[in-house]
Design an enzyme around this catalytic site. Structure first.
Site, mmCIF file in Angstrom:
data_model
loop_
_atom_site.group_PDB
_atom_site.id
_atom_site.type_symbol
_atom_site.label_atom_id
_atom_site.label_comp_id
_atom_site.label_asym_id
_atom_site.label_seq_id
_atom_site.Cartn_x
_atom_site.Cartn_y
_atom_site.Cartn_z
ATOM 1 N N ASN A 272 0.880 -1.180 0.000
ATOM 2 C CA ASN A 272 0.000 0.000 0.000
ATOM 3 C C ASN A 272 0.907 1.216 0.000
ATOM 4 O OD1 ASN A 272 -1.774 2.060 0.517
ATOM 5 N ND2 ASN A 272 -2.327 1.380 2.582
ATOM 6 N N LYS B 297 0.150 4.233 -0.377
ATOM 7 C CA LYS B 297 -0.492 5.446 0.150
ATOM 8 C C LYS B 297 -0.236 6.629 -0.807
ATOM 9 C CE LYS B 297 -0.173 3.366 4.635
ATOM 10 N NZ LYS B 297 -0.179 3.487 6.083
ATOM 11 N N GLU C 19 -5.559 -4.716 10.455
ATOM 12 C CA GLU C 19 -4.533 -3.704 10.668
ATOM 13 C C GLU C 19 -4.841 -2.921 11.945
ATOM 14 O OE1 GLU C 19 -2.486 -2.661 6.719
ATOM 15 O OE2 GLU C 19 -4.217 -1.368 6.908
ATOM 16 N N GLY D 145 2.244 2.534 10.623
ATOM 17 C CA GLY D 145 3.185 3.638 10.457
ATOM 18 C C GLY D 145 3.873 4.063 11.744
ATOM 19 N N GLU E 146 -6.968 4.794 7.480
ATOM 20 C CA GLU E 146 -6.759 6.211 7.152
ATOM 21 C C GLU E 146 -7.976 6.779 6.418
ATOM 22 O OE1 GLU E 146 -2.954 5.670 5.241
ATOM 23 O OE2 GLU E 146 -2.121 5.106 7.185
ATOM 24 N N SER F 268 3.198 -1.833 10.404
ATOM 25 C CA SER F 268 4.642 -1.927 10.642
ATOM 26 C C SER F 268 5.186 -3.329 10.390
ATOM 27 C CB SER F 268 4.986 -1.443 12.048
ATOM 28 O OG SER F 268 4.596 -0.088 12.213
ATOM 29 N N HIS G 78 -9.565 1.174 4.531
ATOM 30 C CA HIS G 78 -8.321 1.393 5.274
ATOM 31 C C HIS G 78 -8.574 2.367 6.428
ATOM 32 C CE1 HIS G 78 -4.264 2.659 6.231
ATOM 33 N NE2 HIS G 78 -3.872 1.527 5.686
HETATM 34 P P1 PGA Z 1 2.705 0.452 7.589
HETATM 35 O O1 PGA Z 1 1.265 0.616 6.903
HETATM 36 O O2 PGA Z 1 3.273 -0.868 7.085
HETATM 37 O O3 PGA Z 1 3.498 1.630 7.134
HETATM 38 O O4 PGA Z 1 2.483 0.427 9.062
HETATM 39 C C1 PGA Z 1 0.390 -0.468 6.735
HETATM 40 C C2 PGA Z 1 -0.891 -0.008 6.096
HETATM 41 O O5 PGA Z 1 -1.368 1.090 6.445
HETATM 42 O O6 PGA Z 1 -1.467 -0.704 5.234
#
Ligand code: PGA
Length: 252
Positions: free
Chosen positions: A9, A11, A168, A174, A98, A214, A96
């Protein structure tokens, strides 16, 4: 055979030239990843057509990061499932955290997007996961249960085999703070139980459930070795071809 999937992803990262470079780097290294592992990259919309055409003869698949719940028309700035499908992308990440947090996406809207995506033969990667305070209050199972009940469990049985779930935990995204193998596995097991109760054992055991938050080369092996974890949805580490491909090699 158990599904093994590593999905990236990106983003809101990478301009067109950088996106092409990253896609080509991943294509060039993808043969290091065992053949039974599905590799999916999830670039922003502007890359989809290019990424799909560059990866056409490779084992890499392409996902969008979102789609509209509407079919078409006067929705300025939106991108429809049909448009995404026409680029050659095969998957779409939906729900997601976000999108839920910054764009007020509700389970109801996410469900509508899933239905729209399925109508256009896009395979949804549906995200769920609790926030830090919800885990600290001991509500994490209830939160995830209601996210799953309001979306996946409302689907028809014939559509379930087109779905990938990504668990997640929001506090792990993140932040560099990964769920432990045990924390991730117990939630994956729980999600699989919910699916099995509704759709039966065959569907329950084969539905891919990815872990995200992460997930990196230094922790993916432990996560992927858990019985109910079928791979990862990778954010930060999917922006570096070496790290992303390395994660794809870490299945048992
Ligand atoms: P990250 O993001 O691996 O940077 O923690 C995962 C995601 O949001 O899909």
């Amino acid at each position: 055979m158990e599904p093994k999937i590593v999905a990236g992803n990106w983003k809101m990262n990478k301009n067109l030239q950088e996106g092409i470079e990253l896609t080509n780097d991943i294509i060039n290294k993808a043969n290091q990843v065992p053949d039974d592992v599905t590799i999916i990259i999830g670039p922003p919309y502007i890359h989809l057509e290019k990424a799909a055409s560059l990866t056409k003869d490779s084992k890499i698949k392409v996902a969008a990061q979102n789609c509209s719940s509407e079919e078409k028309g006067a929705f300025t700035g939106e991108v429809s499932a049909e448009m995404i499908k026409s680029t050659g992308a095969e998957y779409v990440i939906l729900g997601h955290s976000e999108r839920r947090a910054y764009f007020d996406e509700t389970d109801e809207l996410i469900y509508a997007k899933i239905i729209r995506a399925l109508k256009h033969n896009l395979k949804p990667i549906v995200c769920c996961g609790e926030k830090l305070n919800e885990r600290e209050n001991g509500n994490h199972f209830d939160v995830v249960k209601s996210q799953i009940q309001n979306t996946i469990l409302k689907l028809k049985e014939e559509d379930i085999n087109k779905i990938i779930i990504a668990y997640e935990p929001v506090w792990a995204i993140g932040t560099g703070k990964t769920a432990t193998n045990e924390q991730a596995e117990e939630m994956h097991e729980y999600i699989r139980k919910l699916i099995t109760e509704k759709f039966g054992k065959e569907i329950g055991s084969s539905l891919p459930i990815l872990y995200g938050g992460s997930c990196k080369p230094n922790n993916a092996a432990g996560l992927f070795s858990q019985p109910d974890i079928n791979g990862g949805l990778i954010g930060g580490a999917s922006l570096k071809s070496d790290d992303f491909v390395e994660i794809g090699k870490l299945f048992k």
